[in-house]
Design a protein around this motif. Structure first.
Motif, short mmCIF file in Angstrom:
data_model
loop_
_atom_site.label_atom_id
_atom_site.label_comp_id
_atom_site.label_asym_id
_atom_site.label_seq_id
_atom_site.Cartn_x
_atom_site.Cartn_y
_atom_site.Cartn_z
N LEU A 62 0.83 -1.21 0.00
CA LEU A 62 0.00 0.00 0.00
C LEU A 62 0.86 1.26 0.00
N ALA A 63 2.06 1.14 0.56
CA ALA A 63 2.96 2.29 0.63
C ALA A 63 3.73 2.50 -0.67
N GLY A 64 3.59 1.53 -1.62
CA GLY A 64 4.24 1.72 -2.91
C GLY A 64 5.32 0.74 -3.25
N ARG A 65 5.44 -0.34 -2.46
CA ARG A 65 6.43 -1.36 -2.80
C ARG A 65 5.90 -2.19 -3.97
N ASP A 66 6.78 -2.55 -4.90
CA ASP A 66 6.37 -3.34 -6.06
C ASP A 66 5.89 -4.72 -5.62
N MET A 67 4.85 -5.23 -6.29
CA MET A 67 4.26 -6.51 -5.92
C MET A 67 4.75 -7.62 -6.82
N LYS A 68 4.99 -8.79 -6.24
CA LYS A 68 5.25 -9.98 -7.03
C LYS A 68 3.94 -10.43 -7.67
N ALA A 69 4.05 -11.21 -8.74
CA ALA A 69 2.86 -11.70 -9.43
C ALA A 69 1.96 -12.51 -8.50
N SER A 70 2.57 -13.36 -7.66
CA SER A 70 1.79 -14.20 -6.76
C SER A 70 1.01 -13.36 -5.75
N ALA A 71 1.63 -12.29 -5.25
CA ALA A 71 0.97 -11.40 -4.30
C ALA A 71 -0.17 -10.64 -4.97
N MET A 72 0.06 -10.22 -6.21
CA MET A 72 -0.96 -9.48 -6.95
C MET A 72 -2.20 -10.35 -7.19
N ILE A 73 -1.96 -11.62 -7.54
CA ILE A 73 -3.07 -12.56 -7.76
C ILE A 73 -3.86 -12.76 -6.47
N ALA A 74 -3.13 -12.97 -5.36
CA ALA A 74 -3.78 -13.20 -4.07
C ALA A 74 -4.60 -11.98 -3.63
N LEU A 75 -4.07 -10.78 -3.82
CA LEU A 75 -4.77 -9.57 -3.41
C LEU A 75 -5.97 -9.27 -4.30
N ALA A 76 -5.83 -9.51 -5.61
CA ALA A 76 -6.98 -9.32 -6.50
C ALA A 76 -8.11 -10.25 -6.11
N ASP A 77 -7.74 -11.50 -5.78
CA ASP A 77 -8.74 -12.48 -5.37
C ASP A 77 -9.37 -12.08 -4.04
N ALA A 78 -8.56 -11.64 -3.08
CA ALA A 78 -9.06 -11.25 -1.76
C ALA A 78 -9.98 -10.04 -1.83
N CYS A 79 -9.69 -9.12 -2.73
CA CYS A 79 -10.49 -7.90 -2.87
C CYS A 79 -11.64 -8.08 -3.87
N GLU A 80 -11.66 -9.24 -4.55
CA GLU A 80 -12.68 -9.54 -5.55
C GLU A 80 -12.69 -8.48 -6.66
N VAL A 81 -11.49 -8.21 -7.17
CA VAL A 81 -11.34 -7.28 -8.30
C VAL A 81 -10.61 -8.01 -9.42
N SER A 82 -10.69 -7.47 -10.62
CA SER A 82 -10.00 -8.05 -11.75
C SER A 82 -8.49 -7.87 -11.60
N LEU A 83 -7.75 -8.92 -11.94
CA LEU A 83 -6.29 -8.82 -11.92
C LEU A 83 -5.80 -7.79 -12.92
N ASP A 84 -6.46 -7.73 -14.09
CA ASP A 84 -6.10 -6.72 -15.10
C ASP A 84 -6.24 -5.31 -14.55
N TRP A 85 -7.32 -5.09 -13.76
CA TRP A 85 -7.54 -3.76 -13.20
C TRP A 85 -6.48 -3.43 -12.15
N LEU A 86 -6.20 -4.37 -11.26
CA LEU A 86 -5.22 -4.11 -10.21
C LEU A 86 -3.83 -3.91 -10.79
N ALA A 87 -3.47 -4.71 -11.77
CA ALA A 87 -2.12 -4.64 -12.33
C ALA A 87 -1.94 -3.46 -13.28
N LYS A 88 -2.95 -3.22 -14.14
CA LYS A 88 -2.77 -2.25 -15.21
C LYS A 88 -3.84 -1.17 -15.29
N GLY A 89 -4.87 -1.28 -14.43
CA GLY A 89 -5.94 -0.29 -14.47
C GLY A 89 -6.96 -0.56 -15.56
N VAL A 90 -6.95 -1.78 -16.14
CA VAL A 90 -7.90 -2.14 -17.19
C VAL A 90 -9.22 -2.51 -16.54
#
Length: 260
Positions: A62-90
């Motif tokens: 949340l403070a701006g540290r870069d996320m690994k792919a595995s963390a991004m997948i887990a957080l998108a799933d936990a927040c129930e948002v699209s991975l494309d949106w979290l990663a790229k804003g799509v």
């Protein structure tokens, strides 16, 4: 001074700095989207627990540290948002938001009426080699679906549609294994979107994107799976071209929790 007048070393240094600035901006924007998603999902504690992640790790992202792919997948799933949106804003396609059909009383096996459309439901992905026409597949159930729901909620006017249960995680988190998709198999223009495909006789669900004038990219939303390209002259709708490598079965127009 123009770039053409700079010494080679200076040009290389300029390019590195530019790439670094763009990368930093990308990470910053991703952190902002994560802030929004975490807030909507109930806060840091709930999201960290759902993602099986330490609270301190989430705080660093949340403070701006870069996320690994595995963390991004887990957080998108936990927040129930699209991975494309979290990663790229799509932004996700609205029609692919999960809809609990049984709860909405949009599907029934009884009580026929004039507003109902019979739709076949395939419990598991049809076996390889069965062809690209759903009318040829076996082991299906027939369900009646409200035409009003199909047209007004999904924006689909075709009657050539079917349900099929998806297996595998290549399209996670957009489509999860075990979920059901609604596919429109009426021939149409092949443009960017989600499609059910037949690749050398094997049925798959992937995202298609026009790469250039001659190639289509076949994309898995799960970053663990590789993207590959297919020449446009080697793909077709159904069996239109006997020499095609990739055949389009239909376009995915909805994702659902069937409740049965």
């Amino acid at each position: 001074m123009s770039l053409s007048n700079l010494p080679n070393d200076d040009i290389d240094e300029f390019a590195v700095e530019q790439d670094h600035d763009e990368r930093e901006e990308e990470i910053s924007e991703r952190a902002k989207r994560l802030h929004s998603a975490v807030r909507q999902a109930g806060g840091n504690g709930k999201v960290a627990a759902r993602a099986n992640m330490k609270l301190g790790t989430l705080s660093r992202y949340l403070a701006g540290r870069d996320m690994k792919a595995s963390a991004m997948i887990a957080l998108a799933d936990a927040c129930e948002v699209s991975l494309d949106w979290l990663a790229k804003g799509v932004e996700p396609t609205p029609a692919l938001e999960t809809i609990p059909l049984r709860t909405a009383a949009a599907v029934t096996q009884k009580n026929e009426d004039d507003d109902a459309l019979p739709v076949k439901f395939f419990e598991v992905e049809p076996s390889a080699g069965v062809g690209v026409y759903p009318s040829e597949w076996v082991d299906s159930q027939d369900f009646l679906v409200s035409k009003k729901f199909i047209r007004q909620v999904l924006g689909v006017w075709s009657s050539k549609i079917f349900f099929v249960r998806v297996q595998g995680d290549s399209m996670t988190p957009t489509i999860r294994s075990g979920e059901t998709i609604l596919v429109d198999y009426a021939p149409q223009d092949i443009v960017d979107g989600l499609f059910m495909l037949s690749l050398h006789g094997r049925l798959i669900v992937k995202r298609l994107s026009i790469k250039d004038m001659h190639n289509i990219s076949v994309i898995s939303d799960n970053p663990r799976y590789n993207t590959f390209d297919v020449p446009m002259n080697k793909m077709c709708w159904a069996s239109a071209d006997p020499d095609a490598e990739l055949r389009v079965v239909g376009k995915v127009v909805g994702r659902f929790e069937m409740g049965f």
